[in-house]
Write a protein that holds these residues in place. Structure first.
Motif, PDB file in Angstrom:
ATOM      1  N   LYS A 110     -20.181  32.375 -15.690  1.00 19.56           N
ATOM      2  CA  LYS A 110     -21.204  31.388 -15.329  1.00 19.56           C
ATOM      3  C   LYS A 110     -21.635  30.567 -16.546  1.00 19.56           C
ATOM      4  CE  LYS A 110     -23.015  33.939 -11.387  1.00 19.56           C
ATOM      5  NZ  LYS A 110     -24.141  34.688 -10.821  1.00 19.56           N
ATOM      6  N   ARG A 111     -21.807  31.249 -17.708  1.00 17.06           N
ATOM      7  CA  ARG A 111     -22.183  30.537 -18.945  1.00 17.06           C
ATOM      8  C   ARG A 111     -21.091  29.565 -19.369  1.00 17.06           C
ATOM      9  NH1 ARG A 111     -23.877  35.437 -20.681  1.00 17.06           N
ATOM     10  NH2 ARG A 111     -22.059  35.711 -22.019  1.00 17.06           N
ATOM     11  N   ALA A 112     -19.838  29.986 -19.267  1.00 19.70           N
ATOM     12  CA  ALA A 112     -18.726  29.123 -19.667  1.00 19.70           C
ATOM     13  C   ALA A 112     -18.672  27.870 -18.805  1.00 19.70           C
ATOM     14  CB  ALA A 112     -17.402  29.885 -19.576  1.00 19.70           C
ATOM     15  N   ILE A 113     -18.903  28.017 -17.518  1.00 23.52           N
ATOM     16  CA  ILE A 113     -18.901  26.863 -16.613  1.00 23.52           C
ATOM     17  C   ILE A 113     -20.085  25.949 -16.927  1.00 23.52           C
ATOM     18  CG2 ILE A 113     -19.028  26.110 -14.200  1.00 23.52           C
ATOM     19  CD1 ILE A 113     -16.387  27.576 -15.082  1.00 23.52           C
ATOM     20  N   ALA A 114     -21.260  26.525 -17.140  1.00 23.51           N
ATOM     21  CA  ALA A 114     -22.451  25.731 -17.466  1.00 23.51           C
ATOM     22  C   ALA A 114     -22.249  24.993 -18.784  1.00 23.51           C
ATOM     23  CB  ALA A 114     -23.683  26.617 -17.529  1.00 23.51           C
ATOM     24  N   ASP A 115     -21.661  25.655 -19.793  1.00 20.68           N
ATOM     25  CA  ASP A 115     -21.407  25.017 -21.075  1.00 20.68           C
ATOM     26  C   ASP A 115     -20.404  23.880 -20.932  1.00 20.68           C
ATOM     27  OD1 ASP A 115     -23.156  26.822 -22.198  1.00 20.68           O
ATOM     28  OD2 ASP A 115     -21.584  28.046 -23.166  1.00 20.68           O
ATOM     29  N   ALA A 116     -19.370  24.099 -20.136  1.00 22.22           N
ATOM     30  CA  ALA A 116     -18.365  23.055 -19.914  1.00 22.22           C
ATOM     31  C   ALA A 116     -18.988  21.870 -19.191  1.00 22.22           C
ATOM     32  CB  ALA A 116     -17.189  23.605 -19.135  1.00 22.22           C
ATOM     33  N   GLU A 117     -19.818  22.143 -18.223  1.00 22.62           N
ATOM     34  CA  GLU A 117     -20.494  21.099 -17.463  1.00 22.62           C
ATOM     35  C   GLU A 117     -21.416  20.283 -18.361  1.00 22.62           C
ATOM     36  OE1 GLU A 117     -21.974  21.377 -12.947  1.00 22.62           O
ATOM     37  OE2 GLU A 117     -23.124  22.575 -14.359  1.00 22.62           O
ATOM     38  N   GLU A 118     -22.107  20.983 -19.249  1.00 24.06           N
ATOM     39  CA  GLU A 118     -22.998  20.320 -20.203  1.00 24.06           C
ATOM     40  C   GLU A 118     -22.205  19.386 -21.107  1.00 24.06           C
ATOM     41  OE1 GLU A 118     -25.653  22.153 -23.564  1.00 24.06           O
ATOM     42  OE2 GLU A 118     -26.308  22.901 -21.598  1.00 24.06           O
ATOM     43  N   GLY A 119     -21.024  19.822 -21.525  1.00 22.71           N
ATOM     44  CA  GLY A 119     -20.164  19.002 -22.379  1.00 22.71           C
ATOM     45  C   GLY A 119     -19.666  17.765 -21.679  1.00 22.71           C
ATOM     46  N   GLU A 120     -19.467  17.838 -20.364  1.00 22.75           N
ATOM     47  CA  GLU A 120     -19.014  16.675 -19.587  1.00 22.75           C
ATOM     48  C   GLU A 120     -20.087  15.604 -19.521  1.00 22.75           C
ATOM     49  OE1 GLU A 120     -15.988  18.387 -16.194  1.00 22.75           O
ATOM     50  OE2 GLU A 120     -18.111  18.276 -15.720  1.00 22.75           O
ATOM     51  N   GLN A 121     -21.352  16.023 -19.542  1.00 22.78           N
ATOM     52  CA  GLN A 121     -22.449  15.098 -19.371  1.00 22.78           C
ATOM     53  C   GLN A 121     -22.794  14.328 -20.627  1.00 22.78           C
ATOM     54  OE1 GLN A 121     -25.581  17.461 -17.660  1.00 22.78           O
ATOM     55  NE2 GLN A 121     -24.452  17.823 -15.776  1.00 22.78           N
TER      56      GLN A 121
END
Length: 122
Positions: A110-121
């Motif tokens: 879940k953290r990895a997905i949230a971190d990746a999503e944050e990087g996309e933004q």
């Protein structure tokens, strides 16, 4: 002092002793109890043993007690595990309220997905 330092690095020496005693009890079970207990233990190891050593040792002690009693009474193994051994194993493990190793992996994903999503933004 040295014992505390060793236990800090390696984990509880008492729990290691308890685990060896548990393994000896499981290995001493007559067949088919030994085979079923070992197969169930293997499933539990892979599916979600508790991460807390004291909870794990309590669970393993209860597990060994269950199979010792079944063997002493001559209870058929199917009467213990029921029609679905997976359900039996998971229900047995669920009785011990503890964090399982898979819980840590779920949080990590879940953290990895949230971190990746944050990087996309950005």
């Amino acid at each position: 002092m040295a014992a505390k330092w060793i236990e800090f690095l390696t984990g509880s020496l008492e729990q290691k002793k308890q685990y060896r005693q548990y393994k000896a009890r499981i290995n001493a079970l007559p067949e088919p109890y030994g085979a079923v207990a070992k197969a169930t233990e293997r499933y539990l190891m892979y599916s979600g043993f508790p991460t807390e050593g004291d909870v794990m040792m309590t669970m393993l002690g209860d597990f060994a007690d269950l199979w010792d009693r079944a063997a002493a009474d001559g209870t058929p193994v199917r009467d213990i595990v029921g029609d679905d051994p997976v359900e039996f194993a998971e229900t047995f493990a669920a009785a011990y309220d503890a964090t399982q190793w898979i819980d840590k992996e779920r949080a990590r994903l879940k953290r990895a997905i949230a971190d990746a999503e944050e990087g996309e933004q950005k």
